[in-house]
Design a protein around this motif. Sequence first.
Motif, PDB file in Angstrom:
ATOM      1  N   THR A 198      37.673  49.145  28.706  1.00  0.00           N
ATOM      2  CA  THR A 198      38.971  48.509  28.860  1.00  0.00           C
ATOM      3  C   THR A 198      39.098  47.457  27.761  1.00  0.00           C
ATOM      4  O   THR A 198      38.236  46.593  27.640  1.00  0.00           O
ATOM      5  CB  THR A 198      39.055  47.835  30.244  1.00  0.00           C
ATOM      6  OG1 THR A 198      38.660  48.801  31.203  1.00  0.00           O
ATOM      7  CG2 THR A 198      40.446  47.342  30.541  1.00  0.00           C
ATOM      8  N   ALA A 199      40.169  47.584  26.945  1.00  0.00           N
ATOM      9  CA  ALA A 199      40.286  46.685  25.798  1.00  0.00           C
ATOM     10  C   ALA A 199      40.471  45.223  26.220  1.00  0.00           C
ATOM     11  O   ALA A 199      39.831  44.323  25.697  1.00  0.00           O
ATOM     12  CB  ALA A 199      41.433  47.134  24.903  1.00  0.00           C
ATOM     13  N   LYS A 200      41.381  45.026  27.197  1.00  0.00           N
ATOM     14  CA  LYS A 200      41.683  43.644  27.604  1.00  0.00           C
ATOM     15  C   LYS A 200      41.225  43.427  29.033  1.00  0.00           C
ATOM     16  O   LYS A 200      41.603  44.184  29.926  1.00  0.00           O
ATOM     17  CB  LYS A 200      43.191  43.416  27.564  1.00  0.00           C
ATOM     18  CG  LYS A 200      43.752  43.232  26.173  1.00  0.00           C
ATOM     19  CD  LYS A 200      45.196  42.762  26.264  1.00  0.00           C
ATOM     20  CE  LYS A 200      45.760  42.556  24.851  1.00  0.00           C
ATOM     21  NZ  LYS A 200      47.067  41.939  24.849  1.00  0.00           N
ATOM     22  N   CYS A 201      40.463  42.375  29.257  1.00  0.00           N
ATOM     23  CA  CYS A 201      40.066  42.086  30.628  1.00  0.00           C
ATOM     24  C   CYS A 201      39.866  40.591  30.782  1.00  0.00           C
ATOM     25  O   CYS A 201      38.868  40.038  30.341  1.00  0.00           O
ATOM     26  CB  CYS A 201      38.798  42.848  30.980  1.00  0.00           C
ATOM     27  SG  CYS A 201      38.373  42.728  32.724  1.00  0.00           S
ATOM     28  N   TYR A 202      40.881  39.962  31.371  1.00  0.00           N
ATOM     29  CA  TYR A 202      40.836  38.509  31.531  1.00  0.00           C
ATOM     30  C   TYR A 202      40.893  38.152  33.010  1.00  0.00           C
ATOM     31  O   TYR A 202      40.683  39.016  33.886  1.00  0.00           O
ATOM     32  CB  TYR A 202      41.960  37.864  30.723  1.00  0.00           C
ATOM     33  CG  TYR A 202      41.770  38.085  29.232  1.00  0.00           C
ATOM     34  CD1 TYR A 202      40.816  37.340  28.536  1.00  0.00           C
ATOM     35  CD2 TYR A 202      42.483  39.050  28.537  1.00  0.00           C
ATOM     36  CE1 TYR A 202      40.591  37.558  27.182  1.00  0.00           C
ATOM     37  CE2 TYR A 202      42.277  39.275  27.186  1.00  0.00           C
ATOM     38  CZ  TYR A 202      41.327  38.513  26.512  1.00  0.00           C
ATOM     39  OH  TYR A 202      41.092  38.726  25.177  1.00  0.00           O
ATOM     40  N   GLY A 203      41.235  36.911  33.289  1.00  0.00           N
ATOM     41  CA  GLY A 203      41.184  36.408  34.661  1.00  0.00           C
ATOM     42  C   GLY A 203      41.981  37.230  35.655  1.00  0.00           C
ATOM     43  O   GLY A 203      41.577  37.403  36.795  1.00  0.00           O
ATOM     44  N   GLY A 204      43.125  37.764  35.190  1.00  0.00           N
ATOM     45  CA  GLY A 204      43.977  38.503  36.109  1.00  0.00           C
ATOM     46  C   GLY A 204      43.524  39.942  36.331  1.00  0.00           C
ATOM     47  O   GLY A 204      44.109  40.658  37.137  1.00  0.00           O
TER      48      GLY A 204
ATOM     49  N   ALA B  14      40.282  41.067  36.977  1.00  0.00           N
ATOM     50  CA  ALA B  14      39.056  41.303  37.743  1.00  0.00           C
ATOM     51  C   ALA B  14      39.337  42.153  38.976  1.00  0.00           C
ATOM     52  O   ALA B  14      38.626  43.127  39.249  1.00  0.00           O
ATOM     53  CB  ALA B  14      38.417  39.969  38.136  1.00  0.00           C
ATOM     54  N   SER B  15      40.400  41.807  39.703  1.00  0.00           N
ATOM     55  CA  SER B  15      40.712  42.543  40.931  1.00  0.00           C
ATOM     56  C   SER B  15      41.080  43.984  40.604  1.00  0.00           C
ATOM     57  O   SER B  15      40.671  44.921  41.286  1.00  0.00           O
ATOM     58  CB  SER B  15      41.884  41.890  41.664  1.00  0.00           C
ATOM     59  OG  SER B  15      41.638  40.528  41.831  1.00  0.00           O
ATOM     60  N   ARG B  16      41.871  44.143  39.537  1.00  0.00           N
ATOM     61  CA  ARG B  16      42.329  45.472  39.154  1.00  0.00           C
ATOM     62  C   ARG B  16      41.147  46.362  38.770  1.00  0.00           C
ATOM     63  O   ARG B  16      41.077  47.527  39.126  1.00  0.00           O
ATOM     64  CB  ARG B  16      43.307  45.329  37.990  1.00  0.00           C
ATOM     65  CG  ARG B  16      43.990  46.610  37.625  1.00  0.00           C
ATOM     66  CD  ARG B  16      45.188  46.365  36.757  1.00  0.00           C
ATOM     67  NE  ARG B  16      44.806  45.999  35.411  1.00  0.00           N
ATOM     68  CZ  ARG B  16      45.589  46.205  34.339  1.00  0.00           C
ATOM     69  NH1 ARG B  16      46.780  46.715  34.486  1.00  0.00           N
ATOM     70  NH2 ARG B  16      45.188  45.858  33.152  1.00  0.00           N
ATOM     71  N   LYS B  17      40.222  45.774  38.027  1.00  0.00           N
ATOM     72  CA  LYS B  17      39.062  46.561  37.600  1.00  0.00           C
ATOM     73  C   LYS B  17      38.195  46.960  38.783  1.00  0.00           C
ATOM     74  O   LYS B  17      37.623  48.036  38.824  1.00  0.00           O
ATOM     75  CB  LYS B  17      38.215  45.740  36.613  1.00  0.00           C
ATOM     76  CG  LYS B  17      38.743  45.806  35.233  1.00  0.00           C
ATOM     77  CD  LYS B  17      37.695  46.135  34.195  1.00  0.00           C
ATOM     78  CE  LYS B  17      36.880  47.377  34.416  1.00  0.00           C
ATOM     79  NZ  LYS B  17      35.874  47.583  33.392  1.00  0.00           N
TER      80      LYS B  17
ATOM     81  N   SER C 259      36.407  42.802  22.748  1.00  0.00           N
ATOM     82  CA  SER C 259      37.515  42.779  21.787  1.00  0.00           C
ATOM     83  C   SER C 259      37.671  41.429  21.093  1.00  0.00           C
ATOM     84  O   SER C 259      38.695  41.180  20.479  1.00  0.00           O
ATOM     85  CB  SER C 259      38.838  43.119  22.506  1.00  0.00           C
ATOM     86  OG  SER C 259      38.750  44.330  23.188  1.00  0.00           O
TER      87      SER C 259
ATOM     88  N   TYR D 185      36.231  33.183  32.345  1.00  0.00           N
ATOM     89  CA  TYR D 185      36.443  34.451  33.062  1.00  0.00           C
ATOM     90  C   TYR D 185      35.198  35.329  33.002  1.00  0.00           C
ATOM     91  O   TYR D 185      34.757  35.887  33.995  1.00  0.00           O
ATOM     92  CB  TYR D 185      37.609  35.246  32.454  1.00  0.00           C
ATOM     93  CG  TYR D 185      38.956  34.554  32.449  1.00  0.00           C
ATOM     94  CD1 TYR D 185      39.386  33.824  33.557  1.00  0.00           C
ATOM     95  CD2 TYR D 185      39.805  34.668  31.345  1.00  0.00           C
ATOM     96  CE1 TYR D 185      40.634  33.210  33.544  1.00  0.00           C
ATOM     97  CE2 TYR D 185      41.054  34.063  31.337  1.00  0.00           C
ATOM     98  CZ  TYR D 185      41.462  33.330  32.428  1.00  0.00           C
ATOM     99  OH  TYR D 185      42.694  32.740  32.431  1.00  0.00           O
TER     100      TYR D 185
ATOM    101  N   TYR E  82      38.667  29.448  38.204  1.00  0.00           N
ATOM    102  CA  TYR E  82      39.890  29.147  37.463  1.00  0.00           C
ATOM    103  C   TYR E  82      41.060  29.112  38.413  1.00  0.00           C
ATOM    104  O   TYR E  82      41.174  29.930  39.320  1.00  0.00           O
ATOM    105  CB  TYR E  82      40.118  30.120  36.311  1.00  0.00           C
ATOM    106  CG  TYR E  82      39.943  31.575  36.643  1.00  0.00           C
ATOM    107  CD1 TYR E  82      38.663  32.168  36.626  1.00  0.00           C
ATOM    108  CD2 TYR E  82      41.042  32.381  36.950  1.00  0.00           C
ATOM    109  CE1 TYR E  82      38.497  33.518  36.924  1.00  0.00           C
ATOM    110  CE2 TYR E  82      40.880  33.734  37.242  1.00  0.00           C
ATOM    111  CZ  TYR E  82      39.605  34.293  37.238  1.00  0.00           C
ATOM    112  OH  TYR E  82      39.443  35.618  37.528  1.00  0.00           O
TER     113      TYR E  82
ATOM    114  N   HIS F 169      46.550  34.928  38.519  1.00  0.00           N
ATOM    115  CA  HIS F 169      45.429  35.096  39.440  1.00  0.00           C
ATOM    116  C   HIS F 169      44.498  33.898  39.331  1.00  0.00           C
ATOM    117  O   HIS F 169      44.394  33.283  38.277  1.00  0.00           O
ATOM    118  CB  HIS F 169      44.620  36.344  39.092  1.00  0.00           C
ATOM    119  CG  HIS F 169      45.323  37.622  39.414  1.00  0.00           C
ATOM    120  ND1 HIS F 169      44.737  38.617  40.138  1.00  0.00           N
ATOM    121  CD2 HIS F 169      46.570  38.056  39.104  1.00  0.00           C
ATOM    122  CE1 HIS F 169      45.594  39.632  40.263  1.00  0.00           C
ATOM    123  NE2 HIS F 169      46.716  39.308  39.633  1.00  0.00           N
TER     124      HIS F 169
END
Lengths: 599, 395
Positions: free
Chosen positions: A553-559, A561-564, B255, B270, B276, B284
């Motif tokens: 997954t190219a982008k994985c930030y704070g928002g 985690a749940s989705r992943k 990335s 993160y 956070y 989130h």
Amino acid sequence: MTDLDKIRNFSIVAHIDHGKSTLADRLIQETGTVKDRDMQAQLLDTMDIERERGITIKANTVRIDYAADDGQDYVLNLIDTPGHVDFAYEVSRSMRAVEGSLLVVDSSQGVEAQTLANVYHAMEADHEIVPILNKIDLPASDCDRVAEQIEDVIGIDASGAIQVSAKTGQGIRETLEAIVKELPAPVGDENAPLKAMLVDSWYDAYLGVIVLIRVINGRLKKGERIRMMSTDAVYPVDRVGVFRPQMEMIDSIGPGEIGFLTASIKQVRDTRVGDTITHEKKGCTEPLDGFKPAQPVVFCGLFPVDSAEFEDLRDAIEKLSLNDASFSSEMETSAALGFGFRCGFLGLLHLEVIRDRLEREYDIELITTAPSVIYHIHMKDGTMQELHNPADMPDLTMVDHLEEPRIKATILVPDEYLGDVLKLCQERRGIQEDLTYAGTRAMVVYDLPLNEVVFDFYDRLKSVTKGYASFDYTLTGYREDFLVKMSILVNDEPVDALSTMVHRDRAEMRGRAMVEKLKDLIPRHMFKIPIQAAIGGKVIARETLSAMRKDVTAKCYGGDASRKKKLLEKQKKGKKKMRQFGRVDIPQEAFISALKMDD
Amino acid sequence: MLLQNSWLVVLTEDWQNGGFGLYVHWPFCQSKCPYCDFNSHVAAEVDESRWVRAYLSEIERYGKQTQGRTLDSIFFGGGTPSLMAPETVDAILTKARETWNISNNIEISLEANPTSIEAGRFKGYRDAGVNRVSMGAQALNDADLKRLGRLHTAKEATQAFDIAKKNFDRVSFDLIYARQHQTADDWRKELSTALDLALDHLSLYQLTIEAGTAFGDRYDHGKLAGLPPDDTAADMYDITQEICEAAGLPAYEISNHARPGAESRHNLIYWQYGDYVGVGPGAHGRITVNGTKQATETYLMPNKWLTEVEENQTGESLRNFVPMVDQATEYLMMGLRLSSGINLDRYEKLNGAPIPSLKLTQMCDDGFLIRQGQNLLPTQSGRVLLNAVLRELLV
């Protein structure tokens, strides 16, 4: 009580899609047997699978009251029979319970292979046959041509063939009149000891086993005790009735009539189709000629996708066998697939129907392994073994030779596709026995090995002829040939569920096709995977499935985690649909798809 | 600040391994980019004074639940936060300073679009306290920028970048690669140009076609031509690693590339699975309250969030307790994105059990992971197959 001369018993003979079920619907509707508001299409096909596929699997019966033009009231008993070759056995025994047949031919199509096969069953049963040209509403309808064809190919007089459109209702009244006038009344003696034919039986959750019978002589009443002549088992009769087409209880059934009984019989296996039923006391002495039970000819393994569902599968198979004595099963263990069942079927359609029912009615996801026929293995010590599963192939040093089942296949095809059909049959190791023409249609007869037909022959035939060919077959016997067991190795591990028996001359080609197929079916893994076909220790075809190169997954930030996390859960479920062989996950559909040939 | 790989021996709460940050989501954009699946909206008019009040109210609410904490980072993301008035940013930062202790070397980042108008606000942001900007350059040629739905030109981006460098010590920019009709060679050239411009941080994302975006729709209808095949995309990833490493900006995450020490502290929170607070629509959060980790989510739609905050004093739509084993999973998922990997003791403590040693050994033998003492690091080939590695370890 109905006089014998006011009874007519008949069946309908037709190729798939020639309008048999629609015609039956119209006869039922025209006579007011079923109120218009209760009418639904394919009234006699009660299984979902039958309605969906537009086919009849089980024989069904309906009793029709008909006020004929001669002012008399008649009772017409229709036994609706399956059209497909897998259920030919069911057809032939149903034919024995009636005196005549309507031969339905689509007047826009003409005679097809199943028309022929089934009309021969009718002739063998000494039926009076009334030819009917159906679908005359279609622009392509050509009654003269088709009538001529019926005379040429089948050899019966079709000059008086009734022209019908089951769709619009045209010709239905004429058909009913023909049944009364042209078909013979049954013969029987009300006063002779009870003699009834056990035509069919099935399990009903509320009533237990329901037995479809045709009374020849005597009369059967509710409350009487009956004896099954082949087993000497005695049962008290709880109910006697007829189908209209739903069950209607009556007090008794007399000679010439078709109806059912229930008698606290626990399972279908306790009833022998073709058996003779008589009274316990003062019964008849001579039974009817029995029929031999249907033998499975195609075998395959059925394994639950989720191995935890094995017990559910066992229950489901038991329940289905309650109702289908022609379907056999025994437990099987596969190194690759765990616990499952080796099941025997009358043919491929039967296999598909049973598998569909297990998945649908019992909600069990299944892995189906390569279908196999029964090979005869002649050992060096002179004994013979049956081989139902390639995985059970004995050590070759002990084997003298192998025999495989052969069939006589009849194919009708429009001229322009003949070349493709001949090519297909040659590729499948066929030997041409006959080639004749009926108008612009060719009829070819081939002697073919069953194992070349059992899998995807019919699909291929349909595809090379754009659906215009029809096909039927009968088993003819066994013949020796150079057959070998071909194993498939995935990542250097043999996958027993993918083993097949092939002719040595076709092994390289089949092996190549299978490994290429598997290369597409197995998803890329984190490492490269060799896929090989081998005979004994000799690799005859090989492909390499290259390793996956990117899965991130190219982008994985704070928002994210749940989705992943949810994605991982989903992948967990996806993985359940795969089977693990060593470190390789093989998707369930691969076991069947790998065998399909696109040649 | 917490250094990577410096694990505190005695811990009261797990989050302290990762630090504590505040994320502020500004949901508005001037236009929606066709590849973007972030929570962004185009609005004709935004009443910023109402929005400021709502942000302050949310910060206050979360402040009460995380009293006495020290903020390591604040991040303004979006949407396009560079559309915010500097006064709005100032008010939020002032409120954050009143609410929490502030780390001496706090990082305060803001995402900016590289247009001249937005560059004009850079000084105001700096005065408010922002000390790092991350610019959405995305491509360095006008044709591709247009295809990506960007409103700026390559020249404008360069100019905006120069203004940013004058105002901030730390400036990063984003590029998207494996774009339509892009060859490996095209990317090699573009990346070299980018590295000439770059200071010490670059985010380099492979174009991902997300469901529910304009690109997603076009892709489903077979109308997104010229996407490089997977193998080419994999080559581009390898090229990226090679070129950036040679230029002294190795990947510290899948990335993200930085000169050692110039990593984005906020994003490290993160990936090191700290705590956070997330404020703003669709933000989130992960916060440890009374010793238990909680996952928070807020209303996605800007107006819904705004009125909820105004009327009910909370923008939260969801709050779930995160069990320890789920924390372990999240830590592993996030942590293995970092070149520095995860700490196996910390994982085991959360999970109650170690990663099965057979699986671990297999992944190490196959060259996807490396074990160094109690640290577990992904190799380059492990990072590019991270989803598969995680499936092996977790599924």
